[in-house]
Write a protein that holds these residues in place. Structure first.
Motif, short mmCIF file in Angstrom:
data_model
loop_
_atom_site.label_atom_id
_atom_site.label_comp_id
_atom_site.label_asym_id
_atom_site.label_seq_id
_atom_site.Cartn_x
_atom_site.Cartn_y
_atom_site.Cartn_z
N ASP A 12 0.82 -1.22 0.00
CA ASP A 12 0.00 0.00 0.00
C ASP A 12 0.85 1.27 0.00
OD1 ASP A 12 0.91 -0.10 2.60
OD2 ASP A 12 -1.07 -0.06 3.53
N ARG A 13 2.16 1.11 0.21
CA ARG A 13 3.06 2.27 0.15
C ARG A 13 4.35 1.86 -0.54
NH1 ARG A 13 1.38 6.41 2.80
NH2 ARG A 13 3.32 7.57 2.59
N GLY A 20 1.64 6.73 -1.08
CA GLY A 20 0.54 5.79 -0.95
C GLY A 20 0.23 5.24 -2.34
#
Lengths: 165, 83
Positions: free
Chosen positions: A41-42, A47
């Protein structure tokens, strides 16, 4: 294990089913080692909403087939399977898998890592991340070149780090 | 003689998927890159010397010293980031 060794596809995959197929009918298999890459997710402080994967059809399959041949020369493995997805992927989706079978664990672990290190620097795939700030092509990492160098292979994939003046 | 040039990823976005181009017999991959750079504009920008770029001749990674042949498929793309 009469099936294909390399598949590039948009669809998801099932590692358990692939591992079962890879060792089916081969009583000499005593170890299966596998790796799955997934969408974080990062990345690099951004992000990530989703990711697009592009490849070079034809060259991709050919390059990975050559990597598996090389793994078979280096390690006493009995079978190998690589699946890599392309197209649009979402956070936490599976991106790709490598599975290797051998008589004992050492060769399977080693061959699995070798194939991953090789693929990261030599297989023609490109990731584009979609972030809240916009889309960005992922930069190659020099740490991946260092990883394949441990096996005696010079990749020259990541651009050289230019020292500050 | 004619070669088919292909581009991928960020280079494809800037220049399109590729094209057939005429090159001199015995041309190297580097010479083809130079010829594309000489067009100026987006070609000069994304293929510029000093930019990280990899190339493949007939679907195998190659050095710029490799020699292209009539009908070769020559691809230029950024460092790979799969896995």
């Amino acid at each position: 294990m009469a099936g294909p060794r390399v598949t590039v596809q948009t669809a998801d995959f099932d590692l358990a089913a692939e591992a079962a197929a890879l060792r089916a009918g081969d009583g000499g298999v005593g170890a299966v080692a596998a790796f799955i890459g997934t969408v974080r997710d990062r990345n690099d402080g951004h992000g990530i909403d989703s990711m697009e994967l592009e490849h070079y059809p034809g060259m991709t399959e050919r390059a990975i087939e050559a990597m598996i041949d090389e793994a078979q020369r280096r390690f006493a493995i009995r079978g190998a399977r690589v699946i890599h997805r392309v197209g649009l992927l979402q956070r936490q989706d599976q991106i790709m898998m490598v599975a290797v079978t051998s008589a004992h664990r050492g060769e399977a672990f080693q061959a699995c890592e070798f194939l991953m290190d090789y693929l990261k620097t030599q297989a023609p795939f490109w990731k584009k991340e979609h972030t809240p700030e916009g889309a960005r092509w992922v930069d190659a990492r020099s740490s991946d070149d260092a990883a394949i160098a441990r096996w005696g292979i010079t990749a020259g994939n990541a651009p050289p780090v230019v020292p500050d003046p | 003689m004619k070669v088919r040039v292909r581009f991928f990823a960020s280079i494809r976005e800037a220049l399109g998927a590729g094209e057939g181009i005429d090159v001199d017999a015995g041309a190297t991959v580097g010479a083809v890159r130079d010829a594309l750079i000489a067009r100026g504009g987006a070609h000069a920008a994304v293929l510029a010397r000093g930019r990280a770029l990899r190339c493949a001749l007939d679907q195998v990674l190659c050095e710029e010293t490799a020699t292209v042949a009539d009908g070769s498929e020559l691809a230029f793309f950024p460092p790979v980031t799969g896995g």
